[in-house]
Design a protein around this motif. Structure first.
Motif, PDB file in Angstrom:
ATOM      1  N   TYR A 265       0.841  -1.202   0.000  1.00 43.01           N
ATOM      2  CA  TYR A 265       0.000   0.000   0.000  1.00 43.01           C
ATOM      3  C   TYR A 265       0.879   1.257   0.000  1.00 43.01           C
ATOM      4  O   TYR A 265       0.592   2.235  -0.693  1.00 43.01           O
ATOM      5  N   ASP A 266       1.963   1.184   0.762  1.00 46.39           N
ATOM      6  CA  ASP A 266       2.851   2.340   0.893  1.00 46.39           C
ATOM      7  C   ASP A 266       3.451   2.700  -0.469  1.00 46.39           C
ATOM      8  O   ASP A 266       3.454   3.868  -0.880  1.00 46.39           O
ATOM      9  N   ARG A 267       3.932   1.691  -1.185  1.00 47.27           N
ATOM     10  CA  ARG A 267       4.556   1.949  -2.489  1.00 47.27           C
ATOM     11  C   ARG A 267       3.584   2.542  -3.499  1.00 47.27           C
ATOM     12  O   ARG A 267       3.993   3.086  -4.513  1.00 47.27           O
ATOM     13  N   HIS A 268       2.311   2.334  -3.231  1.00 43.47           N
ATOM     14  CA  HIS A 268       1.312   2.864  -4.166  1.00 43.47           C
ATOM     15  C   HIS A 268       0.615   4.104  -3.620  1.00 43.47           C
ATOM     16  O   HIS A 268      -0.496   4.442  -4.056  1.00 43.47           O
ATOM     17  N   GLY A 269       1.249   4.771  -2.677  1.00 38.74           N
ATOM     18  CA  GLY A 269       0.733   6.065  -2.197  1.00 38.74           C
ATOM     19  C   GLY A 269      -0.570   5.966  -1.427  1.00 38.74           C
ATOM     20  O   GLY A 269      -1.388   6.888  -1.460  1.00 38.74           O
ATOM     21  N   GLN A 270      -0.779   4.849  -0.724  1.00 38.72           N
ATOM     22  CA  GLN A 270      -2.064   4.655  -0.058  1.00 38.72           C
ATOM     23  C   GLN A 270      -2.012   4.808   1.459  1.00 38.72           C
ATOM     24  O   GLN A 270      -2.992   4.501   2.138  1.00 38.72           O
ATOM     25  N   LEU A 271      -0.897   5.275   1.993  1.00 34.67           N
ATOM     26  CA  LEU A 271      -0.854   5.529   3.436  1.00 34.67           C
ATOM     27  C   LEU A 271      -0.993   7.027   3.675  1.00 34.67           C
ATOM     28  O   LEU A 271      -0.630   7.832   2.823  1.00 34.67           O
ATOM     29  N   GLY A 272      -1.498   7.356   4.858  1.00 35.69           N
ATOM     30  CA  GLY A 272      -1.621   8.777   5.203  1.00 35.69           C
ATOM     31  C   GLY A 272      -2.825   8.991   6.094  1.00 35.69           C
ATOM     32  O   GLY A 272      -3.525   8.039   6.470  1.00 35.69           O
ATOM     33  N   ALA A 273      -3.062  10.240   6.455  1.00 33.12           N
ATOM     34  CA  ALA A 273      -4.256  10.579   7.222  1.00 33.12           C
ATOM     35  C   ALA A 273      -5.483  10.169   6.411  1.00 33.12           C
ATOM     36  O   ALA A 273      -5.514  10.356   5.192  1.00 33.12           O
ATOM     37  N   ARG A 274      -6.477   9.599   7.100  1.00 31.48           N
ATOM     38  CA  ARG A 274      -7.733   9.133   6.494  1.00 31.48           C
ATOM     39  C   ARG A 274      -7.592   7.833   5.713  1.00 31.48           C
ATOM     40  O   ARG A 274      -8.504   7.452   4.990  1.00 31.48           O
ATOM     41  N   ALA A 275      -6.446   7.140   5.844  1.00 36.19           N
ATOM     42  CA  ALA A 275      -6.347   5.776   5.304  1.00 36.19           C
ATOM     43  C   ALA A 275      -6.621   4.822   6.463  1.00 36.19           C
ATOM     44  O   ALA A 275      -6.004   4.941   7.524  1.00 36.19           O
ATOM     45  N   VAL A 276      -7.574   3.917   6.283  1.00 38.75           N
ATOM     46  CA  VAL A 276      -7.982   3.018   7.367  1.00 38.75           C
ATOM     47  C   VAL A 276      -7.869   1.571   6.890  1.00 38.75           C
ATOM     48  O   VAL A 276      -8.472   1.194   5.880  1.00 38.75           O
ATOM     49  N   PHE A 277      -7.107   0.789   7.639  1.00 37.74           N
ATOM     50  CA  PHE A 277      -6.867  -0.607   7.258  1.00 37.74           C
ATOM     51  C   PHE A 277      -7.490  -1.543   8.293  1.00 37.74           C
ATOM     52  O   PHE A 277      -7.181  -1.458   9.484  1.00 37.74           O
ATOM     53  N   ALA A 278      -8.341  -2.432   7.796  1.00 35.74           N
ATOM     54  CA  ALA A 278      -9.015  -3.373   8.679  1.00 35.74           C
ATOM     55  C   ALA A 278      -8.080  -4.521   9.031  1.00 35.74           C
ATOM     56  O   ALA A 278      -7.339  -5.014   8.177  1.00 35.74           O
ATOM     57  N   HIS A 279      -8.140  -4.913  10.296  1.00 35.67           N
ATOM     58  CA  HIS A 279      -7.490  -6.107  10.857  1.00 35.67           C
ATOM     59  C   HIS A 279      -6.061  -5.859  11.359  1.00 35.67           C
ATOM     60  O   HIS A 279      -5.837  -5.847  12.545  1.00 35.67           O
ATOM     61  N   CYS A 280      -5.082  -5.780  10.474  1.00 35.84           N
ATOM     62  CA  CYS A 280      -3.700  -5.455  10.918  1.00 35.84           C
ATOM     63  C   CYS A 280      -3.184  -6.445  11.969  1.00 35.84           C
ATOM     64  O   CYS A 280      -2.624  -6.040  12.997  1.00 35.84           O
ATOM     65  N   LEU A 281      -3.402  -7.753  11.715  1.00 38.45           N
ATOM     66  CA  LEU A 281      -2.998  -8.756  12.706  1.00 38.45           C
ATOM     67  C   LEU A 281      -1.565  -9.230  12.513  1.00 38.45           C
ATOM     68  O   LEU A 281      -0.859  -9.484  13.479  1.00 38.45           O
ATOM     69  N   TRP A 282      -1.144  -9.376  11.249  1.00 36.65           N
ATOM     70  CA  TRP A 282       0.148 -10.022  10.979  1.00 36.65           C
ATOM     71  C   TRP A 282       1.143  -8.974  10.488  1.00 36.65           C
ATOM     72  O   TRP A 282       1.654  -9.028   9.377  1.00 36.65           O
ATOM     73  N   LEU A 283       1.402  -8.015  11.367  1.00 36.66           N
ATOM     74  CA  LEU A 283       2.325  -6.921  11.059  1.00 36.66           C
ATOM     75  C   LEU A 283       3.582  -7.060  11.908  1.00 36.66           C
ATOM     76  O   LEU A 283       3.582  -7.736  12.928  1.00 36.66           O
ATOM     77  N   ASP A 284       4.627  -6.346  11.518  1.00 32.66           N
ATOM     78  CA  ASP A 284       5.788  -6.243  12.408  1.00 32.66           C
ATOM     79  C   ASP A 284       5.906  -4.789  12.883  1.00 32.66           C
ATOM     80  O   ASP A 284       5.118  -3.917  12.487  1.00 32.66           O
ATOM     81  N   ASP A 285       6.894  -4.553  13.728  1.00 31.20           N
ATOM     82  CA  ASP A 285       7.019  -3.217  14.323  1.00 31.20           C
ATOM     83  C   ASP A 285       7.374  -2.154  13.294  1.00 31.20           C
ATOM     84  O   ASP A 285       6.999  -0.981  13.460  1.00 31.20           O
ATOM     85  N   ALA A 286       8.089  -2.546  12.241  1.00 32.54           N
ATOM     86  CA  ALA A 286       8.401  -1.557  11.190  1.00 32.54           C
ATOM     87  C   ALA A 286       7.093  -1.084  10.537  1.00 32.54           C
ATOM     88  O   ALA A 286       6.931   0.099  10.213  1.00 32.54           O
ATOM     89  N   ASP A 287       6.154  -2.012  10.356  1.00 33.97           N
ATOM     90  CA  ASP A 287       4.837  -1.641   9.802  1.00 33.97           C
ATOM     91  C   ASP A 287       4.107  -0.691  10.756  1.00 33.97           C
ATOM     92  O   ASP A 287       3.528   0.318  10.333  1.00 33.97           O
ATOM     93  N   ARG A 288       4.122  -1.036  12.037  1.00 38.23           N
ATOM     94  CA  ARG A 288       3.400  -0.189  13.017  1.00 38.23           C
ATOM     95  C   ARG A 288       4.009   1.206  13.046  1.00 38.23           C
ATOM     96  O   ARG A 288       3.286   2.206  13.094  1.00 38.23           O
ATOM     97  N   SER A 289       5.302   1.243  12.998  1.00 36.85           N
ATOM     98  CA  SER A 289       5.980   2.534  13.035  1.00 36.85           C
ATOM     99  C   SER A 289       5.615   3.357  11.796  1.00 36.85           C
ATOM    100  O   SER A 289       5.357   4.562  11.882  1.00 36.85           O
ATOM    101  N   ARG A 290       5.541   2.706  10.662  1.00 38.58           N
ATOM    102  CA  ARG A 290       5.204   3.400   9.419  1.00 38.58           C
ATOM    103  C   ARG A 290       3.743   3.887   9.438  1.00 38.58           C
ATOM    104  O   ARG A 290       3.444   4.988   8.974  1.00 38.58           O
ATOM    105  N   MET A 291       2.857   3.060   9.986  1.00 39.26           N
ATOM    106  CA  MET A 291       1.456   3.500  10.075  1.00 39.26           C
ATOM    107  C   MET A 291       1.335   4.725  10.967  1.00 39.26           C
ATOM    108  O   MET A 291       0.652   5.698  10.630  1.00 39.26           O
TER     109      MET A 291
END
Ligand code: GUN
Ligand code: ZN
Length: 447
Positions: A265-291
């Protein structure tokens, strides 16, 4: 409701008396300063917005004689619930035995969504869905429609008629799905654009660019979804992320260059304010930090995660990184439109993960926490003056068991905990939108 004239303007003023609870901050961060509770409280609403909220004895003497009084003594008023992830097009397949996510999508979800090319069917389901939300005390929702633009029109129209706050969008899905739901990158872009122009910012409605999840979009479609999100300030983006292990592995196979599922999602410009991702169960800390850094939010969908056996959400870790978190029913993988029932499941999921959820955490997540994850906390989520007066009247006597359990409770926290653990639609006596009744257990809907 009384119309009073002050100068040239006419305004309506209504006072709601009850036990009143709302949050001004996250209890996990701010502790007891996070909430205000007035045992004998008064919520004063002028022209659909909160004018004042506080102890009844302080506000009552200042009121004009002709204000309309609503006495809900013995009941609890809280801000309207905010559901940050749901699929209205799955209303009719709720409670369908599904085995696992990918199997459930194939056998139940896609066939059900096929019917939403019929505008009449879409309108009928949308009306039922909106009424069901109000019956459960939900006043704001971020929901998926289906791939057909008419499914989006129907939901926006139903919400508008009821004056609900609603965000939705056309599912973008151009691979790994049945032909009858498949769009293509270009048509999904132009259809979404037309819907943004038609609906975004109309009354209480907003548009969400909606790539279903990375596995059902080609890189070309993901690129265009990112462009829509970037080109239209204020527009949302919603998708699914790391719900199950199998889906997460599949996403990595389809996008071999990405560091993680989130990174697609990040590579395709889909992160930012007002981006909402359901579930987020199988993430690592680098993902959490980026979110956290980008301002993207997680929608915690415990009922769905239990139903599909997807995994256990890590609330502590999300909090440690400062990621915004809201609560989602994820109808129809989630098994109830009630955020009270969803909170009961949230508590159990977190317990299985060795974590806690206090009643204050729960009621915050379902109200101001949801509003913050949708960047709507300047408008809704609590009873600060000027906020839109969306609220729910909860009945602690709703069932014999609830009444009995609450009679034995000795603190607010104990009462709230029993309410979130035992409560459901039966505990919602009335739902108000912009200070007007939208649903009443005794009288039904207002529209
Ligand atoms: N992932 C992709 N589509 C869906 C859906 O409709 N429901 C759930 N729970 N997960 C999904
Ligand atoms: Zn979902």
């Amino acid at each position: 409701m009384v119309r009073e004239t002050s100068g040239r303007a006419t305004s309506t003023l209504a006072a709601f008396r009850a036990s009143i609870l709302h949050y001004v901050d996250d209890p996990a961060a701010a502790g007891p300063r996070a909430f205000e509770h007035f045992e004998d409280g008064l919520l004063l609403v002028r022209d659909g917005r909160v004018a004042e909220c506080g102890p009844a004895t302080q506000i009552l003497p200042k009121l004009p004689a002709d204000v309309t009084h609503h006495d809900h003594s013995g009941r609890l008023i809280v801000p309207g619930f905010v559901d940050t992830h749901s699929h209205y097009v799955q209303t009719d397949i709720i409670a369908s035995d599904g085995n696992s996510l990918l199997d459930w999508l194939t056998h139940h979800t896609y066939p059900a969504e096929r019917a939403f090319s019929d505008a009449r069917h879409a309108a009928e389901v949308a009306a039922f869905y909106c009424d069901e939300l109000l019956r459960n005390g939900t006043t704001t929702v971020l929901a998926f429609a289906s791939a057909q633009p008419v499914s989006v029109d129907a939901l926006f129209a139903s919400a508008r008629e009821r004056r609900m706050r609603l965000i939705t969008g056309k599912v973008m899905m151009d691979r790994n799905c049945p032909d009858y739901l498949r769009d293509d990158a270009t048509s999904s872009y132009t259809d979404s654009l037309a819907l943004i122009e038609r609906w975004h910012g109309v009354d209480r409605l907003a548009y969400a660019v909606t790539p279903r999840f990375a596995p059902t979009s080609t890189p070309a479609q993901m690129e265009l979804a990112g462009r829509l999100f970037a080109d239209h300030p204020g527009v949302y983006l919603q998708s699914h992320l790391a719900e199950t292990r199998a889906e997460t592995a599949w996403a990595s196979e389809l996008y071999p260059g990405a560091r993680s599922y989130l990174d697609i999602y990040d590579r395709h410009g889909q992160l930012g304010a007002r981006a909402v991702f359901a579930h987020c169960l199988w993430l690592d800390d680098a993902d959490r930090s980026r979110m956290a850094a980008t301002g993207a939010a997680m929608s915690f969908c415990p009922s769905s995660n239990l139903f599909l056996g997807s995994g256990l959400f890590d609330l502590e870790r999300a909090r440690a990184f400062g990621v915004r978190v809201g609560l989602g029913t994820d109808i129809g993988a989630g098994t109830s439109p009630s955020l009270l029932r969803t909170l009961a499941d949230a508590y159990k999921v977190l317990r299985l993960n060795g974590q806690a959820l206090t009643a204050h955490d729960g009621f915050y997540l379902g109200t101001l926490g949801g509003a913050r994850s949708l960047y709507l906390d300047a408008r809704i989520g609590n009873f600060e003056p000027g906020k839109e007066a969306d609220f729910v009247v909860l009945d602690p006597q709703a069932t014999p068991l609830l009444a009995r359990r609450l009679a034995a409770a000795t603190s607010l926290e104990e009462r709230l905990f029993a309410l979130m653990t035992l409560g459901d639609d039966r505990a919602v006596a009335e739902t108000y939108l912009l200070g007007e009744p939208a649903w009443s257990r005794d009288g039904g809907g207002s529209s």
